[in-house]
Every structure is written in C-alpha cells, then in structure tokens.
Scaffold this active site. Structure first.
Site, PDB file in Angstrom:
ATOM      1  N   ALA A  42       0.835  -1.206   0.000  1.00  0.00           N
ATOM      2  CA  ALA A  42       0.000   0.000   0.000  1.00  0.00           C
ATOM      3  C   ALA A  42       0.868   1.254   0.000  1.00  0.00           C
ATOM      4  O   ALA A  42       1.975   1.255   0.523  1.00  0.00           O
ATOM      5  CB  ALA A  42      -0.901   0.002   1.227  1.00  0.00           C
ATOM      6  N   ASP A  45       0.328   2.775  -5.201  1.00  0.00           N
ATOM      7  CA  ASP A  45      -0.805   3.114  -6.071  1.00  0.00           C
ATOM      8  C   ASP A  45      -1.983   3.520  -5.175  1.00  0.00           C
ATOM      9  O   ASP A  45      -2.984   2.825  -5.070  1.00  0.00           O
ATOM     10  CB  ASP A  45      -1.169   1.922  -6.970  1.00  0.00           C
ATOM     11  CG  ASP A  45      -2.113   2.336  -8.098  1.00  0.00           C
ATOM     12  OD1 ASP A  45      -2.317   3.561  -8.286  1.00  0.00           O
ATOM     13  OD2 ASP A  45      -2.669   1.453  -8.772  1.00  0.00           O
ATOM     14  N   THR A  66      -3.554   3.909   0.974  1.00  0.00           N
ATOM     15  CA  THR A  66      -4.746   3.966   1.813  1.00  0.00           C
ATOM     16  C   THR A  66      -5.747   4.981   1.255  1.00  0.00           C
ATOM     17  O   THR A  66      -5.370   6.106   0.898  1.00  0.00           O
ATOM     18  CB  THR A  66      -4.370   4.335   3.262  1.00  0.00           C
ATOM     19  OG1 THR A  66      -3.592   3.279   3.812  1.00  0.00           O
ATOM     20  CG2 THR A  66      -5.570   4.582   4.131  1.00  0.00           C
ATOM     21  N   ASN A  91       8.898   8.621   4.976  1.00  0.00           N
ATOM     22  CA  ASN A  91       7.738   9.348   4.431  1.00  0.00           C
ATOM     23  C   ASN A  91       6.836   9.869   5.522  1.00  0.00           C
ATOM     24  O   ASN A  91       6.747   9.313   6.614  1.00  0.00           O
ATOM     25  CB  ASN A  91       6.981   8.469   3.422  1.00  0.00           C
ATOM     26  CG  ASN A  91       5.835   7.707   4.060  1.00  0.00           C
ATOM     27  OD1 ASN A  91       4.742   8.243   4.245  1.00  0.00           O
ATOM     28  ND2 ASN A  91       6.094   6.455   4.437  1.00  0.00           N
ATOM     29  N   GLY A  94       0.748  11.206   4.876  1.00  0.00           N
ATOM     30  CA  GLY A  94      -0.503  11.604   5.559  1.00  0.00           C
ATOM     31  C   GLY A  94      -1.757  11.282   4.755  1.00  0.00           C
ATOM     32  O   GLY A  94      -2.700  12.091   4.713  1.00  0.00           O
ATOM     33  N   PHE A  95      -1.792  10.103   4.130  1.00  0.00           N
ATOM     34  CA  PHE A  95      -2.992   9.629   3.405  1.00  0.00           C
ATOM     35  C   PHE A  95      -3.495  10.638   2.367  1.00  0.00           C
ATOM     36  O   PHE A  95      -4.689  10.959   2.303  1.00  0.00           O
ATOM     37  CB  PHE A  95      -4.149   9.309   4.365  1.00  0.00           C
ATOM     38  CG  PHE A  95      -3.948   8.130   5.271  1.00  0.00           C
ATOM     39  CD1 PHE A  95      -2.908   7.239   5.088  1.00  0.00           C
ATOM     40  CD2 PHE A  95      -4.832   7.887   6.329  1.00  0.00           C
ATOM     41  CE1 PHE A  95      -2.743   6.137   5.932  1.00  0.00           C
ATOM     42  CE2 PHE A  95      -4.685   6.801   7.166  1.00  0.00           C
ATOM     43  CZ  PHE A  95      -3.635   5.929   6.975  1.00  0.00           C
ATOM     44  N   ASN A 161       1.542   8.667  10.302  1.00  0.00           N
ATOM     45  CA  ASN A 161       1.366  10.024   9.770  1.00  0.00           C
ATOM     46  C   ASN A 161      -0.037  10.599   9.902  1.00  0.00           C
ATOM     47  O   ASN A 161      -0.319  11.671   9.379  1.00  0.00           O
ATOM     48  CB  ASN A 161       1.805  10.052   8.301  1.00  0.00           C
ATOM     49  CG  ASN A 161       3.270   9.665   8.164  1.00  0.00           C
ATOM     50  OD1 ASN A 161       4.085  10.066   8.992  1.00  0.00           O
ATOM     51  ND2 ASN A 161       3.593   8.873   7.166  1.00  0.00           N
ATOM     52  N   LYS A 197      -3.750  -4.159   9.406  1.00  0.00           N
ATOM     53  CA  LYS A 197      -2.322  -3.841   9.223  1.00  0.00           C
ATOM     54  C   LYS A 197      -1.776  -3.193  10.502  1.00  0.00           C
ATOM     55  O   LYS A 197      -2.264  -2.144  10.940  1.00  0.00           O
ATOM     56  CB  LYS A 197      -2.129  -2.913   8.027  1.00  0.00           C
ATOM     57  CG  LYS A 197      -0.648  -2.671   7.706  1.00  0.00           C
ATOM     58  CD  LYS A 197      -0.463  -2.026   6.350  1.00  0.00           C
ATOM     59  CE  LYS A 197       0.994  -1.777   6.012  1.00  0.00           C
ATOM     60  NZ  LYS A 197       1.191  -1.186   4.690  1.00  0.00           N
ATOM     61  N   ASN A 226       3.617  -2.025   8.952  1.00  0.00           N
ATOM     62  CA  ASN A 226       3.704  -0.668   8.407  1.00  0.00           C
ATOM     63  C   ASN A 226       5.120  -0.125   8.658  1.00  0.00           C
ATOM     64  O   ASN A 226       5.997  -0.873   9.085  1.00  0.00           O
ATOM     65  CB  ASN A 226       2.646   0.222   9.075  1.00  0.00           C
ATOM     66  CG  ASN A 226       2.079   1.239   8.114  1.00  0.00           C
ATOM     67  OD1 ASN A 226       2.836   1.910   7.406  1.00  0.00           O
ATOM     68  ND2 ASN A 226       0.776   1.351   8.060  1.00  0.00           N
ATOM     69  N   THR A 227       5.332   1.154   8.404  1.00  0.00           N
ATOM     70  CA  THR A 227       6.659   1.754   8.614  1.00  0.00           C
ATOM     71  C   THR A 227       6.956   1.903  10.110  1.00  0.00           C
ATOM     72  O   THR A 227       6.047   1.839  10.946  1.00  0.00           O
ATOM     73  CB  THR A 227       6.728   3.143   7.962  1.00  0.00           C
ATOM     74  OG1 THR A 227       5.667   3.939   8.480  1.00  0.00           O
ATOM     75  CG2 THR A 227       6.579   3.060   6.452  1.00  0.00           C
ATOM     76  N   TYR A 289       7.815  -2.466  -1.284  1.00  0.00           N
ATOM     77  CA  TYR A 289       7.675  -1.077  -1.715  1.00  0.00           C
ATOM     78  C   TYR A 289       9.086  -0.529  -1.916  1.00  0.00           C
ATOM     79  O   TYR A 289       9.561  -0.374  -3.043  1.00  0.00           O
ATOM     80  CB  TYR A 289       6.876  -0.260  -0.681  1.00  0.00           C
ATOM     81  CG  TYR A 289       6.525   1.156  -1.119  1.00  0.00           C
ATOM     82  CD1 TYR A 289       7.478   1.987  -1.696  1.00  0.00           C
ATOM     83  CD2 TYR A 289       5.244   1.666  -0.942  1.00  0.00           C
ATOM     84  CE1 TYR A 289       7.167   3.275  -2.105  1.00  0.00           C
ATOM     85  CE2 TYR A 289       4.916   2.966  -1.346  1.00  0.00           C
ATOM     86  CZ  TYR A 289       5.885   3.761  -1.921  1.00  0.00           C
ATOM     87  OH  TYR A 289       5.574   5.029  -2.324  1.00  0.00           O
TER      88      TYR A 289
HETATM   89  C1  LIG Z   1       5.900   6.751   0.362  1.00  0.00           C
HETATM   90  C2  LIG Z   1       5.190   5.677   1.140  1.00  0.00           C
HETATM   91  C3  LIG Z   1       3.816   5.769   1.305  1.00  0.00           C
HETATM   92  C4  LIG Z   1       3.136   4.789   2.035  1.00  0.00           C
HETATM   93  N1  LIG Z   1       1.788   4.880   2.181  1.00  0.00           N
HETATM   94  C5  LIG Z   1       1.101   3.898   2.824  1.00  0.00           C
HETATM   95  C6  LIG Z   1      -0.301   3.941   2.932  1.00  0.00           C
HETATM   96  O1  LIG Z   1      -0.974   4.846   2.416  1.00  0.00           O
HETATM   97  N2  LIG Z   1      -0.923   2.939   3.601  1.00  0.00           N
HETATM   98  C7  LIG Z   1      -0.233   1.893   4.178  1.00  0.00           C
HETATM   99  O2  LIG Z   1      -0.851   1.005   4.758  1.00  0.00           O
HETATM  100  N3  LIG Z   1       1.118   1.827   4.076  1.00  0.00           N
HETATM  101  C8  LIG Z   1       1.779   2.788   3.423  1.00  0.00           C
HETATM  102  N4  LIG Z   1       3.152   2.718   3.309  1.00  0.00           N
HETATM  103  C9  LIG Z   1       3.854   1.600   3.975  1.00  0.00           C
HETATM  104  C10 LIG Z   1       4.115   0.430   3.017  1.00  0.00           C
HETATM  105  O3  LIG Z   1       2.910  -0.150   2.589  1.00  0.00           O
HETATM  106  C11 LIG Z   1       4.964  -0.651   3.725  1.00  0.00           C
HETATM  107  O4  LIG Z   1       4.230  -1.160   4.814  1.00  0.00           O
HETATM  108  C12 LIG Z   1       6.294  -0.103   4.216  1.00  0.00           C
HETATM  109  O5  LIG Z   1       6.853   0.814   3.309  1.00  0.00           O
HETATM  110  C13 LIG Z   1       7.291  -1.225   4.480  1.00  0.00           C
HETATM  111  O6  LIG Z   1       7.618  -1.895   3.280  1.00  0.00           O
HETATM  112  P1  LIG Z   1       9.023  -1.618   2.507  1.00  0.00           P
HETATM  113  O7  LIG Z   1      10.108  -1.678   3.537  1.00  0.00           O
HETATM  114  O8  LIG Z   1       9.085  -2.690   1.467  1.00  0.00           O
HETATM  115  O9  LIG Z   1       8.901  -0.256   1.921  1.00  0.00           O
HETATM  116  C14 LIG Z   1       3.846   3.695   2.602  1.00  0.00           C
HETATM  117  C15 LIG Z   1       5.233   3.611   2.419  1.00  0.00           C
HETATM  118  C16 LIG Z   1       5.912   4.582   1.690  1.00  0.00           C
HETATM  119  C17 LIG Z   1       7.407   4.460   1.524  1.00  0.00           C
END
Ligand SMILES: Cc1cc2nc3c(=O)[nH]c(=O)nc-3n(C[C@H](O)[C@H](O)[C@H](O)COP(=O)(O)O)c2cc1C
Length: 319
Positions: A42, A45, A66, A91, A94-95, A161, A197, A226-227, A289
């Site tokens: 997530a 896109d 999201t 990042n 903030g949705f 966020n 999540k 998540n992050t 991601y």
């Molecule tokens: C720029 C950015 C935007 C993200 N936006 C969302 C989000 O809208 N909703 C969500 O559940 N996770 C979001 N994530 C978290 C990712 O879905 C993922 O959980 C996180 O980046 C860890 O995976 P990775 O280490 O492969 O990046 C975002 C991550 C990044 C880097």
C-alpha cells in the site's frame, strides 16, 4: 518518482523488456489463488491509477490505498525522502488520496482487464479531520464502497502520519472498528477477507490482547508491518526499507507465534533471500515497496525466481 511514471508504460512495452521473465507461481492464500505471492505494498498506487499494469512488472497482487472516505491532500511537501546509503525511505505523506468515490470508479472501470489470478487488495483508513472517537464510521464507509470491488480489504490502523491512528490498534478500539466492518460484510452477503495492518512496534501484551480478540471476532488475517515511526530533519514520519528489515521480521515471528491466521509480511524485503526467509517464518504472502524503488523494476521477477528455486512456499503448478 521516476518508477511511478514508467509503471504506467503500456503492457506491450513491458513485455518486451521482461520477455524472458516468468511471473507465474500459483499460490493459495486467503481462500483464493494468487498468480504469485509477491505484492506491491500500500502507498504506491494510492489512487488506483496504475494497478492494471502491475502484473507486467511481475507482481501477483497489489494493495491500493490507503483510501479515506473523503479526498484529502495529506501533509505539506517535502514529505518523502531517500537515504540511498542505507536503502531506506522516510515518508510523512498523511494519506493523500482522491477519496473513496473517485478511486472506486477507477477500480470499477479497469479491474476487468486484470490477468487471471492477479489479486487486488484495498487498504482503507480514516480522514485526518475525523475525530479519533468517530473513526469506526470512516472504516464502515470505506468497507461499504470497497468490499465488493476487491479480493481482500485491509484496515490500516498503523500509519504514523495520521495523528492518534496507532491508538486504534489496541484491543477495545480495534474491536469497535472490526465489528462495524464485519456487519457491513454480513449485510452485503460477501465473503471478502478482512485483514488488519499493524505497526512493527505494536508488540507484547497489547498485540497479544488484540490478536486473541480479533481472532474470536472472525478477522481473516494480518499485514505486518507498516513503517517504523521516527524523525528525519526534525520532521516526524515513518521509515521503510533497509532500516525496517529486522524489526518487521521480528514482528512477523511474534505475530505467528500467537496466531494461526494468515499473514502478509512487508517491511525491508530488499533481497530475494529475505523474501524467501519471510515464507520460512510463516508468511503466506509478501509485499514490497522500498525494495522495488532501490533494487529496480525487475525485483519482483527476481524474487519469484528465487522462490521457485528454493521451493519455500506453498505453490501449485501452472496458473
Ligand atoms: C511513500 C510511502 C507511502 C506509504 N503509504 C502507505 C499507505 O498509504 N498505507 C499503508 O498502509 N502503508 C503505506 N506505506 C507503507 C508500506 O505499505 C509498507 O508497509 C512499508 O513501506 C514497508 O515496506 P518496505 O520496507 O518494502 O517499503 C507507505 C510507504 C511509503 C514508503
């Protein structure tokens, strides 16, 4: 982002670029077949503008969002930073998204073009302006719109966020949200799996309590993680990529020690070996991601190939 621009390239062009790459590794998870077990996480896109091309990039599924009930612009820029040396992203988006109605129309218009067994998840959240005590109503609205448009629905209660969002992970709060979403699913006579999540820092007794209550209520699985919340240049946000690998892996191990429900593992999968490792630790599916950003467009194919060689996940022949 350059990758986002080229992700919209026409299928015929991508098929030329990856013409010897095989993306098939049929996988059963969440009660359905997936073309392969590697998904786009997530946040990439958010508005359902490129998902129809993601199978050509080697993905077996994508999680959109999201998405919040109403459109919102998110935090002011700059809100996305790269730490190239450590292969991390930071990042504080903030949705930012176009809102449920517009995104739903895009999904409706394009989902019939998806190849067989390419699965679509939708990740929903609450608007920043919605008071935290009214959060359940935002998730209900999201479920109302998306339950019949996706293959699985994720309730995101773990972004760092959106103020106070992570508080919704605790037992009593998450139960209020899940109850209304499950009721929505019953009312619509649907069986779309519903996943939660979590944040990588949500652990110990609090995680245990939420998991056992959610399992009793009938949730179908989890996305972990998540992050990781942190700061960069005095700004608050979330870290992903290399600096998330260890804590995300540990969070998966802890979660799987407490529940037999399916888990999608995401966070710091930056090599195909790490992808294989997550399956060995009990993941049913994985997502990337940051790995796609730093390792390049062929990374999903690379993981599929490694999984096939190492034979570590529950695959079936053919697609
Ligand atoms: C720029 C950015 C935007 C993200 N936006 C969302 C989000 O809208 N909703 C969500 O559940 N996770 C979001 N994530 C978290 C990712 O879905 C993922 O959980 C996180 O980046 C860890 O995976 P990775 O280490 O492969 O990046 C975002 C991550 C990044 C880097």
């Amino acid at each position: 982002m350059v990758l986002k621009l080229i992700a919209g390239s026409p299928s015929w062009m991508l098929r030329q670029v990856f013409k010897n790459a095989d993306d098939r590794l049929l996988t059963k998870a969440l009660g359905m077949d997936f073309r392969n077990p590697i998904g786009l996480a997530a946040g990439f896109d958010k508005n359902a503008t490129i998902f129809q091309n993601l199978a050509d990039w080697g993905f077996g599924f994508a999680e959109l969002g999201t998405i919040t009930p109403l459109p919102q612009s998110g935090n002011p820029k700059p809100r996305l930073f790269r730490d190239v040396e450590r292969q991390c992203l930071f990042n504080r988006m903030g949705f930012n998204n176009d809102g449920a109605q517009i995104v739903a129309r895009r999904i409706e218009a394009k989902r019939h073009k998806l190849p067989k067994n390419f699965r679509l998840g939708v990740n929903i959240g609450k608007n920043a302006k919605t008071e935290i005590q009214n959060a359940a109503e935002d998730y209900r609205k999201g479920a109302e719109v998306f339950l019949e448009l996706c293959d699985y629905l994720v309730l995101n209660v773990s972004s760092p966020n959106t103020p106070a969002l992570r508080f919704l992970q605790t037992r009593d709060e998450i139960l209020k949200i899940v109850e209304v979403v499950l009721n929505q699913r019953i009312r619509k006579s649907l069986s779309c799996p519903i996943l939660i999540k979590f944040a990588p820092e949500f652990r110990g007794e609090e995680l245990k309590q939420s998991l056992s209550a959610l399992e009793s209520l009938g949730v179908d699985g989890f996305v972990i993680s998540n992050t990781r919340a942190g700061t960069h240049r005095d700004l608050a946000g979330g870290w992903s990529g290399g600096c998330l690998s260890e804590i995300s892996r540990e969070a998966l191990i802890e979660l799987k020690s407490q529940t037999g429900l399916p888990a999608i593992s995401v966070g710091g999968i930056m090599t195909s070996e790490e992808g294989c490792r997550r399956f060995n630790l009990g993941a049913d599916l994985i997502q990337i991601y940051s790995g796609w950003v730093f390792k390049g467009p062929g990374f999903p194919f690379e993981i599929v190939k490694a999984l096939r060689t190492m034979n570590v996940h529950k695959s079936q022949e053919g697609v």
